[in-house]
Structures are given as C-alpha cells and as structure tokens.
Enzyme design. Sequence first.
Site, PDB file in Angstrom:
ATOM      1  CG  LEU A 108      11.755 -63.172 -17.065  1.00 38.12           C
ATOM      2  CD1 LEU A 108      11.517 -62.399 -15.792  1.00 38.12           C
ATOM      3  CD2 LEU A 108      12.718 -62.438 -17.985  1.00 38.12           C
ATOM      4  CG  ASP A 109       8.107 -62.661 -17.846  1.00 34.66           C
ATOM      5  OD1 ASP A 109       7.740 -62.296 -16.719  1.00 34.66           O
ATOM      6  OD2 ASP A 109       8.739 -61.932 -18.617  1.00 34.66           O
TER       7      ASP A 109
END
Lengths: 285, 285, 285, 285
Positions: free
Chosen positions: A229-230
């Site tokens: 994520l990210d």
Amino acid sequence: MASITRLLISCPDQPGIVAATARLLADTGANIVDSDQHTTDPHGGTFYMRMEFDLALDAAARAELETRFAREVADPLQMQWRMADASARKRVAILVSREEHCLLDLLWRARRGELAIDVPLVVSNHELLREDVEAFGLRYEHVPVVRGREGEGEARLLELLAAEPVDLIVLARYMRILSGGLLDELAVPVINIHHSFLPAFAGAGPYAQAKARGVKLIGATAHYVTERLDDGPIIEQDTVRVTHRDDVPALIRLGADIERVVLARAVRWHCEDRVLRAGDTTVVF
Amino acid sequence: MASITRLLISCPDQPGIVAATARLLADTGANIVDSDQHTTDPHGGTFYMRMEFDLALDAAARAELETRFAREVADPLQMQWRMADASARKRVAILVSREEHCLLDLLWRARRGELAIDVPLVVSNHELLREDVEAFGLRYEHVPVVRGREGEGEARLLELLAAEPVDLIVLARYMRILSGGLLDELAVPVINIHHSFLPAFAGAGPYAQAKARGVKLIGATAHYVTERLDDGPIIEQDTVRVTHRDDVPALIRLGADIERVVLARAVRWHCEDRVLRAGDTTVVF
Amino acid sequence: MASITRLLISCPDQPGIVAATARLLADTGANIVDSDQHTTDPHGGTFYMRMEFDLALDAAARAELETRFAREVADPLQMQWRMADASARKRVAILVSREEHCLLDLLWRARRGELAIDVPLVVSNHELLREDVEAFGLRYEHVPVVRGREGEGEARLLELLAAEPVDLIVLARYMRILSGGLLDELAVPVINIHHSFLPAFAGAGPYAQAKARGVKLIGATAHYVTERLDDGPIIEQDTVRVTHRDDVPALIRLGADIERVVLARAVRWHCEDRVLRAGDTTVVF
Amino acid sequence: MASITRLLISCPDQPGIVAATARLLADTGANIVDSDQHTTDPHGGTFYMRMEFDLALDAAARAELETRFAREVADPLQMQWRMADASARKRVAILVSREEHCLLDLLWRARRGELAIDVPLVVSNHELLREDVEAFGLRYEHVPVVRGREGEGEARLLELLAAEPVDLIVLARYMRILSGGLLDELAVPVINIHHSFLPAFAGAGPYAQAKARGVKLIGATAHYVTERLDDGPIIEQDTVRVTHRDDVPALIRLGADIERVVLARAVRWHCEDRVLRAGDTTVVF
C-alpha cells in the site's frame, strides 16, 4: 511528414551503447530528434535511455527494424527495450470513488488534447459521478465493492477490462485497495494518486494526519501501484504551503489542486513513454 | 520615538477577549500597530493572539501595565500570556557538529542585521569550525561527546550555559541527541533543523533514505526539540525538486540550501515572538 | 448558531482604532472570531482592517449596529468601511472568449462549494462554450463584439447586467478590452486574469513574448481591471518553471494550470471580502 | 580512472548528427556517460547537444581527437563546437559593490567544493568588503569608479585581468554598467545577477519598483551581460512570495535569498558547460 518512434532502453552500462544505437538508426535513415539518458554508475551501473527518432515506416519495415535492432544491438548489450509509435494513443481506464476533481481534470485534459489518451471506460464503486462522465460521452460502470466480498468487484472489473483492453489503469481517487492477485491479472501498469507527500502519511486520512502533525506544507504523490500500500515507485510529487489557519476541510481543498496536477503530469509522462521503472523508483525523462 | 511591545496570548476562546485587551491598551495610550489572532474553534476552542503596540514605558510603568493587565484581563480570561520588549535582542547559543552551512548562514544574517540576536556562544562536539566562528569575533567551545559518557558533555554544556544564560538554543546541524533531562535543565526553547520533510525520513541519513525511496522533492524541517526524536512541533518546512539524476551527494548539496533558509526563518520568527506552541503543533503569526 | 459578519475598514492610522472598534462590538455582544490589520505607517499612514465577528442580528438590529458604528467609531476616525454578511453569496457574471479552462475551473469550484458564488450569467463574444456552460444549468449569452462597433456589444452587456445585477464581474480569459465608460457604468469590481507575470509581458501574446525573451519561469496575474490595460491592482500571482524545451504551445499548456488557480484564488478571496484596494495595489487579508 | 570530456555542439539540424558524433567517439573507445540534446525544429532548426564522455587522453591524443572530430564530423555538419576537460577548474573574477550576500555565497560554495572554480581576483568599487574576501585567502582590489571618469576604472580593470586571465567574470551585485567597449576587450562571458524577475523591473531600484506595483512575488535573474542593460540571455530565474506587509527593506531581505541561489546555480551551470547561447536566449542542459 513526421513519424516519430520512441525507443526505451535499460541495460547494464558499458561503453558503446549510444554509438551502437545511433549507428543502426542512422543506417536506416532515422533522424534522432530527442534523446535522454541516465546511468546509475558508468562502471557497473544500469543505463537508461529514451530516444525519439523520425522515420517513416510501414508495419513490415517497423518489424524488420525491430528484428534487426534486437539482433545487432539489444541482444549483445543485454537490453530490456521497446519501441513505441508516438502517434499511437494509449487506452486508459479510470477508476474513481466519490471525489471528482482528479477524474474531471483528466477527462477535460483529454478532451482539450493535452493527454493523447482514449478512455473506453470509467469504473466507480459509487453511482455518484455517472452524469459527469457521460457528459463527456464516455462509458461509466458502477461496480460496487462490498466489504468481505471484494472478490466479486474484482471479478467484475476483470470482466469489463477483458472486453475493453487498456494500456493503463488510473486510480483517480479510487479508495479501494486492489489485491495483488488482481494486479497480476490486470497485467498493465496502474497509476495511483495519493493525497500526501509520500512516504509521509501513507494510508487513510492523510489530511487529518497532516493537520495533527502540524506540517507547514501538504503534498500529493502519483506512483505506480504495487502490492504494498502506498509504496510503489513514485512518478511525481508536489507540495503546497499551508498554515495553522487551514483546518482539515481547507487542507482537502488546497490539496485537491495539487492532486489533480500531479496526477495529470504522471499520466502524461507515462503516456509519452517518459517513465522507466528502476527498482523501487522511477527514471522520468 | 517608537517603543514596541509584543503581547502573546493563549486562552480558552470566548467573546470579549479582543475587546478587553484593546480597551486596556487604549486606556494606557498604547497604539496597536499589528495584531493577529487565531482560534481553533470559536465555541470551546483555544484562542491565540499576538499584538504589537507602541507605548513609551519605563521599567516601573511596564511593571504596572503588566500587573494591571494580569488582574483586569488575563486572570479573568484564564490567559497564558507574556509581554516582550521588541527592541530586546534575544541571546542565542548555537550547537553544531561538522556541517557549517546552517551555522554560517545564521551568523551572516546576524551580522547583516537580519536576525536581532546576540550569539554569546557556539558549541560543537568537534574542533572543525573554530576558525569560522572566531572570524566573526564569537566564542567557540569544543565539548566532545564520547559514546557511553554523554553525561559529561551535557554537564559541560550546562556549565557553559549557566555562565552565559541564553533565551534560545539552536541546533544548526548538531548531530547528537539531547537527553530529556538536559532539555529540562536547559529550560529554554531549543530549535532543531532536520534535513528532511518530516514526518518523512526521521532519524539518521534522511537523504540516503530519500534517494532509496525515489522521492521527487526533498525538504527540511525546523522544529522545537522535545524528548521524542524528530517529533517536536514544526515551525517551518520547505521543499525543493530533485530528479533521478541527483545522487545522495547532490541531494545533500541541494538540501543544504533549503536547510539554511528554513532554519533562518524559524529562528527569525521565534525571535520576533511570532511562534506559539499549540500542543504538538505551532501557530506562526 | 454562528452568524458571521465581516467588517472592512480603511482610515488614517492613529491610536485607538482597534480599541474603539472592539469595544463597540463587545458592547453589542459580538465575538470577534478573526481579525487582521495592516498599517502602511503607524505615524501618518493608512490603516486597514478586516474583522469577522459572530453576532445574531435581524435586519433591523444590523441597521442599528451600522448606524451606531458609523456615528461612534467610523465618522470620528474618518473611516471608509462596510459590513458584509458572510453567509450572503456573491452574484458573479463571467465573461469569456474561446479558452475554457478558467471558466470551467470556476464553475467546477462553485459546484463543489469551494466558491460561495452564484453565476446568473456567462457572456461570451463567441458561441463556442455554450454547451459547456449550459451543462452546469447556467445561462450563456453570446454577445458578439464587432471591430469598430464595440459600443453595440457594450450596450448589450449593460442591458443584460441591468436585468441580472451582479456583485462582481470576472474576465475568465475574455480577450476584449472594456472601455473606461463601460467600467464606470458597470459600477462593480471587475477581476481579470492576465496570462503573464505582470508587469512583464503586458498586452497581447504574452507566451510568445515570454518565449522570445527566454524566461525560465512563466506566470499569471489576477488583478482588478482599470482603464489602463493590464495595469490594475494585483490580487494574486504565481509562476511555474519552464525550459528551453517548452515551445509556445507548451507554455500555453503549462500556463493554463497557473491561470486557473490564480484566478480562482483571487475570486475566492474577493468573495470572502479579503481584498482591499490600496491605491494601485491591494491588501489581501 | 574516469577522465571526462564535455563536447558542446550547435549546428543546423539534419539527420545523422548524433550517429556521426557517437560513432567517432565509439571508434576512439570513449564511453558516453551523459548526453542531452535539443532542436528548435527538426526541419530547418538549430540543433544543440552536450555530451560527456569518459576517455583517458594525454594532450597529444586530445589534440588528435579534436582534429579528427573537426574534419570528419564538425566541418561537414557546419558545427560550432568545443571540447572541455571536465576536470579543468574555471578561473573566475568576481566584481561586487556594497552588498556582500552573493559574493560570500559564491566564495563559500567554492570553498565547500560545490563550485569547481578558482577566484584569482575580487574587484570592487568600494573598500567595504576587503576583510571578508581576504578571510578566504583571496585577493581584493579596490577600483574606484568616478562619475565622468569611468574609463579610468575600466582601464584599471583590464590591466588587472590582463595579469590574471580568467574564463568568466561574475557581477555579484556590481552596481556599475560595463561599457560595450569593455565587454569586447574582456572577451570572456560575463554573468550578472539582477534583483528582479526580468523583464519586469529592469534598471535601478527594482524592489522599490516592485513595491510600488504591488506584485505578489519578487524574483531574481541571472543573465549574460550584453551591451543592452538587463537585456542579455537569461540563464536562471526564481521567485519568492511576498505580501502587502513586506516593505522595501523586507523585499530586499527576502530577495537576497533568491539572488544568491539563482546566481550560484547560473555560475555552477556555466562552469559545468551546461549553458549554450541560443540567440537572445539560452539552452541549459
């Protein structure tokens, strides 16, 4: 008439790469109109290059050029490479949730001719933005994502994209996580806009996090999506100044202006074949 | 002739704060020449204000004004407050390790008259910058910090500052951590410059971290020092654009320009009494 | 419930202005929730102030407050002043020619709630943007301007605005000059966006001028319109970096992003009553 | 061991330039480690290129390479070109009047190793900065310029530079105009820092001009000096935000930070042979 081809290369650095490439292109009558290169280290590093050359080619001649380039230049130099016709428009699917600013900005830039893209499909987990999208004459598909049954949404998305193949998927403030399995099956690059200056404030509610920490600038980050994520390779970022007077809604408002510009730049550069992945980072020519 | 006093206030917000303050100042003949205020929430939040007023006062009259302000305005409104003579120069100690750019920039600005500070003491854990500092006619003290015997260095620092009391300590790229105990004993604000856009890349080697993450901007952060490393209230930040071409030494070079400007702004604003602590954040008027 | 009134003041500077204002407001039970002030010189200069106070008032009470303020504060201190109900939405007419980016951006922001404006009328000297405007449910009037017969267009514009009075006119890339006579008759502020960093590159074709001069940044300027072309008081400006690679179409593309943001900020600040004229310049609170 | 040579080229654009250059370099065993190019128009425009190649050469071999390059590549393609040894430090004379910030910044960067320059001579029309310059171990010459007898000052300057030849002259806030005749006799590039965002506010007192016009950003411009005042090819510019609160001394203070950074970038890029003149503009690779 100009017929521009883009050549993208990465390979172990060593003497003679530019010369070998330029010589073969000159032999075919191509004129190199733009060229950019980067090496992480001239001695043992990785070499990256983007060239644009002008050469009128029919399909057969292009195939022959590619064969010859592979045999005479790319294979001996262990290149990863591709050639792209600069006039070929990229097909892009856009995924969005409730916030319309990034989506509208991309559609407006495409209409204006700033982005050489076609958008066969906009997908959302909400009905909310149908009217806006259809006003551009584009197709809008509502694919609900139900907690605990995310697989159904992902299956529907794959089905839609199987019928409408695309070169790129853009998450224009799409607030659902794509599973690693889905990313594998999509098999095209996915660009996300995250509403913070990564790696600060990854995850949910970055503007509230920013307010709590009392930062004096907020930012936005466009990056390729990976399973983490990210955490994918960053393509572009920018920041804007804020003060103690700006509450969270003000940060959201000020940030929106940065988000749309950062995402638009990333999509433009990707579609102009300017972005090369370099491990967990990018080279942007 | 102008004689400017600064009044800094924070208190629970409620109607009448500005009026009560302005009325008392008007009664004394003061002219309010600047005023800035902020409330986190008009209903139940905290109110912050900075006023500058012009009023010729001798020491006795100032004491009387402060007594009257406390009794008639500040106490009834539960204010935390202080008045500061704008013409009083702040005494500042600077701590530095090996990197001279932030230190020299502060000393240049002080000499130029941009910073209304006196610098009775520069302390370093290295001998390296003695000549530079002494060229400004300033005192340089080498206080080695030996691993495992940090307490000795801290004791020496306290001793030096006991003899030369200061209003502010600036860590101008001082690469040692001040213990919580030391911070308590120092009993004056301490401003640090961290060479990243916090909260990204806290801790050691932020430029190497930034390179590894592939960010497209690097930054610097000036903050008050608390016991928690790189986590104090942020006073000022800024960023500068970088590309894949910039290796870690280039990031260090580009970052240095931001570090010194960000630190200088923070020190200037602090010394102009523009910065109020607001929990883990700051209000900068 | 909050009922915010904005008070805007300019007057010769002298002691007691803030106190007199704050005292009267406190007497009425108002809570000052924001205040900003500026003096060009505490001794003989001009004083500017913007206050926001929270006070529930019906129309009669407001009229009474205004009367009392005029008599007790404003007249003795020779103030130019006005009070504005913060909840009153400004009525804005937008004039545009062929370029849609500034217009669409304003309409998006208004729809999103970022700008508290109503747009009863969009006027263009071309038919081109009718569909875009009507998609927002707004009225579009085509008022051709014929060279040598500009008066007819101006008469038509006045007629339209007589039927739909507005508080502000925004020239969102309207490429015709408004005559001094027209400006007088409009009798409301007019904000223009000029596609350069004024005073550089006033007049026609600023991006071509910028390319010829070889500047490394381009900019945009939002200003109040006066009779003198591109010479009115500046409200807001910004710049963006360009290189030798950017030809005039690229400058136009990059500049468009700055133009729309600069204009939107100026319109927002104007509509929040943050902009005071100060001779040929502005004070922006 | 790396031995980098820089090749700078400009010529009429046509197919084969890159190939011819790269082929000859490959034949000699050179490894192209960096390359950047620009064409104003692939069909009939001007082509600019900067290459860095790694090749160990003694003086004789370099002369031979240059001869061969001229004969086989440069002459047939009508190139203006030069090769520069990247390890050769540029000799730079700095001229200054009263403001020290740009001068000190350059000297400090040179000492730090950020600028690969030697400074045999600092010349000023005032005595003021002698001590600062001599503290760096550098030579300071006071050359008064008397109104009506400017020729004497120019003659003295030429005499000094005849004895200490330099590759570049930097006007680091030197407030006297160099005559066209002097520029001709100097016969080396001259870089000036002007304290405005040119072409706005050319001439004297740009910060006072900026204040009067009410701009919301101020800037600085580094440019090559030509006979026409403040009108030479721009190398670099930058801007910083200001407000109505900033009086002229504040603009001077804020601008100084931009001036020194803009000038330092321009000098660095010039000394890295990154700047090519292109008519009245520059190409900065």
